[in-house]
Design an enzyme around this catalytic site. Structure first.
Site, PDB file in Angstrom:
ATOM      1  N   GLN A   1      43.232  70.802  -2.597  1.00 48.85           N
ATOM      2  CA  GLN A   1      43.868  69.549  -2.828  1.00 48.85           C
ATOM      3  C   GLN A   1      43.701  69.138  -3.353  1.00 48.85           C
ATOM      4  O   GLN A   1      44.601  67.836  -4.182  1.00 48.85           O
ATOM      5  CB  GLN A   1      44.066  69.089  -1.813  1.00 48.85           C
ATOM      6  CG  GLN A   1      44.459  67.803  -1.369  1.00 48.85           C
ATOM      7  CD  GLN A   1      44.069  67.502   0.619  1.00 48.85           C
ATOM      8  OE1 GLN A   1      43.332  67.742   0.798  1.00 48.85           O
ATOM      9  NE2 GLN A   1      46.047  66.778   0.864  1.00 48.85           N
TER      10      GLN A   1
ATOM     11  N   HIS B   1      34.431  62.864  -5.233  1.00 48.44           N
ATOM     12  CA  HIS B   1      34.533  64.019  -4.802  1.00 48.44           C
ATOM     13  C   HIS B   1      35.786  64.304  -5.100  1.00 48.44           C
ATOM     14  O   HIS B   1      36.028  65.147  -4.947  1.00 48.44           O
ATOM     15  CB  HIS B   1      34.401  64.230  -2.712  1.00 48.44           C
ATOM     16  CG  HIS B   1      34.742  64.122  -2.007  1.00 48.44           C
ATOM     17  ND1 HIS B   1      35.406  64.271  -0.555  1.00 48.44           N
ATOM     18  CD2 HIS B   1      36.587  62.717  -2.144  1.00 48.44           C
ATOM     19  CE1 HIS B   1      36.686  63.415  -0.174  1.00 48.44           C
ATOM     20  NE2 HIS B   1      36.645  62.916  -1.354  1.00 48.44           N
TER      21      HIS B   1
HETATM   22  N1  SAM Z   1      37.714  54.374   0.626  1.00 53.96           N
HETATM   23  C1  SAM Z   1      38.754  55.634   1.241  1.00 53.96           C
HETATM   24  C2  SAM Z   1      38.067  56.164   1.775  1.00 53.96           C
HETATM   25  O1  SAM Z   1      37.402  56.625   2.421  1.00 53.96           O
HETATM   26  O2  SAM Z   1      38.755  56.413   3.628  1.00 53.96           O
HETATM   27  C3  SAM Z   1      40.350  55.901   1.082  1.00 53.96           C
HETATM   28  C4  SAM Z   1      39.551  57.143   0.084  1.00 53.96           C
HETATM   29  S1  SAM Z   1      41.273  58.563  -0.770  1.00 53.96           S
HETATM   30  C5  SAM Z   1      40.413  60.116  -0.632  1.00 53.96           C
HETATM   31  C6  SAM Z   1      41.113  57.693  -2.284  1.00 53.96           C
HETATM   32  C7  SAM Z   1      41.200  56.443  -2.832  1.00 53.96           C
HETATM   33  O3  SAM Z   1      41.718  56.355  -3.888  1.00 53.96           O
HETATM   34  C8  SAM Z   1      42.725  56.862  -1.833  1.00 53.96           C
HETATM   35  O4  SAM Z   1      43.338  55.603  -0.710  1.00 53.96           O
HETATM   36  C9  SAM Z   1      43.569  56.801  -2.911  1.00 53.96           C
HETATM   37  O5  SAM Z   1      45.455  55.805  -2.536  1.00 53.96           O
HETATM   38  C10 SAM Z   1      42.307  55.661  -4.181  1.00 53.96           C
HETATM   39  N2  SAM Z   1      43.521  55.734  -5.884  1.00 53.96           N
HETATM   40  C11 SAM Z   1      43.448  56.910  -6.531  1.00 53.96           C
HETATM   41  N3  SAM Z   1      42.984  56.190  -7.052  1.00 53.96           N
HETATM   42  C12 SAM Z   1      43.059  55.658  -7.250  1.00 53.96           C
HETATM   43  C13 SAM Z   1      43.290  54.392  -8.559  1.00 53.96           C
HETATM   44  N4  SAM Z   1      43.553  55.595 -10.207  1.00 53.96           N
HETATM   45  N5  SAM Z   1      42.898  53.159  -8.412  1.00 53.96           N
HETATM   46  C14 SAM Z   1      43.450  52.867  -7.071  1.00 53.96           C
HETATM   47  N6  SAM Z   1      42.718  53.647  -6.303  1.00 53.96           N
HETATM   48  C15 SAM Z   1      43.295  55.051  -6.543  1.00 53.96           C
HETATM   49  C1  ASE Z   2      39.997  62.949   0.132  1.00 53.59           C
HETATM   50  C2  ASE Z   2      39.540  63.239   1.366  1.00 53.59           C
HETATM   51  C3  ASE Z   2      40.404  64.160   2.249  1.00 53.59           C
HETATM   52  C4  ASE Z   2      41.087  63.850  -0.402  1.00 53.59           C
HETATM   53  C5  ASE Z   2      41.366  64.426  -0.044  1.00 53.59           C
HETATM   54  C6  ASE Z   2      41.381  64.756   1.568  1.00 53.59           C
HETATM   55  C7  ASE Z   2      40.279  65.053   3.461  1.00 53.59           C
HETATM   56  C8  ASE Z   2      40.817  65.570   3.637  1.00 53.59           C
HETATM   57  N1  ASE Z   2      41.370  65.688   2.952  1.00 53.59           N
HETATM   58  O1  ASE Z   2      39.440  62.274  -0.757  1.00 53.59           O
HETATM   59  C9  ASE Z   2      39.348  64.277   4.281  1.00 53.59           C
HETATM   60  C10 ASE Z   2      37.913  64.956   4.591  1.00 53.59           C
HETATM   61  N2  ASE Z   2      38.162  66.835   4.543  1.00 53.59           N
HETATM   62  C11 ASE Z   2      38.701  67.281   5.349  1.00 53.59           C
HETATM   63  C12 ASE Z   2      38.727  68.496   4.666  1.00 53.59           C
HETATM   64  O2  ASE Z   2      38.456  66.874   6.156  1.00 53.59           O
END
Ligand code: SAM
Ligand code: ASE
Length: 348
Positions: free
Chosen positions: A309, A258
């Site tokens: 974002q 996403h």
């Molecule tokens: N999977 C976790 C969760 O659901 O709590 C984290 C989701 S967070 C929205 C997206 C994650 O992807 C981040 O922790 C970020 O550091 C990692 N990420 C972004 N780009 C990346 C890349 N090119 N290679 C490895 N990880 C990456």
């Molecule tokens: C992402 C998840 C989040 C990137 C940016 C984000 C969330 C907040 N900012 O992968 C968590 C889920 N969404 C909300 C609105 O809380």
């Protein structure tokens, strides 16, 4: 027929006014968390007056009384009157979710919403007009990739990681048991951040090995700020767009797709398909829209959040199924958990 605000709203717009007040309700919670109201009341042996709370937290008595009254009005605090003085007490819900530090605490989620998401949403109209994220404008940073903005300072990294970490305190168990994953020996949580979901995977599947694949500086921050009690999973540093991913029987992608454009999602899924062991699979964890986009409201709002974002959006299951199949995966199964996050499993 489509639902809409009913005719009775024409007589008096109760629901509309409640929606309009939504941001004020949020701000009451943000301010109370920031001031430390919930920790104070949780530790207090008895109910406290507004004056006592104000003195303990170095705030004005008048301001604090109004804030505490609003929290009581929202049923987050309890209030009783003794000799004409209002005395405020915490509630189980406030202690569990709003005070800092507990196993299910959402304190870090509140802090991130307050300090980062709220300012971004100030530019929602621009985001809709332009169809792109508002990181540059909101935070005065140079243009760049999504995670350059999200990780623009060490402080912001830790806050974002705290947000990611806290959601799995609530939904982690349901998400990892949505499907029986015990047939997968080697599980890699791709972009697994602090390892909060990896910990749940390791707990649910003690005979599997669990690895978190993350950017090097995220691994560093995870070790420094989110240490694990005992090592139930390992970290593997790398970049899923630039470089190799480790082989695995199961790739978990929680809240990854996403964040990105469809093109980048396909690039990533195809890379994982190639690296995947025969008979292996991929588990997507996302807040899924209904097929017709008519809900759930939480997923609809998340999708707007992704607009302000990131470069991504929330999708209905058919969209995930499509890109999984385009990447080579088959036998796609969808499981709605009924909580914030759902799961999709597919096989190589
Ligand atoms: N999977 C976790 C969760 O659901 O709590 C984290 C989701 S967070 C929205 C997206 C994650 O992807 C981040 O922790 C970020 O550091 C990692 N990420 C972004 N780009 C990346 C890349 N090119 N290679 C490895 N990880 C990456
Ligand atoms: C992402 C998840 C989040 C990137 C940016 C984000 C969330 C907040 N900012 O992968 C968590 C889920 N969404 C909300 C609105 O809380």
């Amino acid at each position: 027929m489509a639902e809409h605000l009913s005719q009775s709203e024409l007589d008096y717009p109760f629901k509309l006014l409640e929606y309009l007040n939504g941001y004020r309700v949020s701000k009451v919670i943000f301010a109370a968390c920031e001031l430390g109201v919930f920790e104070l009341l949780m530790r207090s042996p008895g109910a406290m007056s507004a004056l006592q709370v104000a003195e303990a937290l170095d705030a004005s008595a008048d301001g604090m009384e109004r804030l505490l009254d609003a929290l009581a009005g929202m049923e987050i605090l309890q209030v009783e009157t003794a000799d004409g003085t209002a005395l405020y007490n915490s509630t189980d819900v406030a202690n569990t979710y709003l005070a800092r530090g507990g196993a299910k605490s959402l304190h870090d989620m509140v802090a991130y919403h307050s300090q980062t998401i709220y300012p971004l949403w100030n530019n929602m109209a621009d985001a809709v007009r332009e169809g792109k994220n508002q990181n540059q404008k909101t935070f005065g940073i140079p243009p760049g990739e999504v995670f350059e903005a999200i990780y623009r300072s060490e402080e912001e990294m830790v806050k974002f990681m705290g947000l990611m970490n806290s959601s799995w305190n609530l939904d982690g168990q349901d998400v990892v048991t949505a499907f029986n994953l015990s047939c997968f020996q080697k599980i890699v949580d791709v972009g697994g951040c602090t390892g909060a979901l990896a910990r749940e995977l390791a707990r649910a599947y003690p005979s599997s090995s669990v690895t978190v694949f993350e950017l090097p500086r995220v691994v560093e921050m995870a070790r420094k700020h989110f240490p694990q009690e005992n090592d139930t999973f390992a970290f593997h540093s790398g970049d899923f767009f630039h470089g190799d991913v480790p082989s695995a029987d199961l790739y978990v992608l929680a809240r990854i797709l996403h964040d990105w454009s469809e093109e980048k999602c396909l690039t990533l899924l195809k890379k994982l398909y190639r690296a995947c062991n025969p008979g292996g699979g991929v588990l997507l964890v996302e807040a899924m829209l209904l097929e017709n986009h008519r809900g759930p409201i939480a997923a609809q709002l998340f999708s707007l959040n992704m607009l302000v974002q990131t470069d991504g959006r929330e999708h209905p299951p058919s969209q995930y199924t499509n890109i999984l199949k385009q990447s080579g995966f088959a036998h796609v199964q969808v499981c709605r958990t009924g909580k914030s996050y759902d799961a999709i499993l597919a096989f190589k």
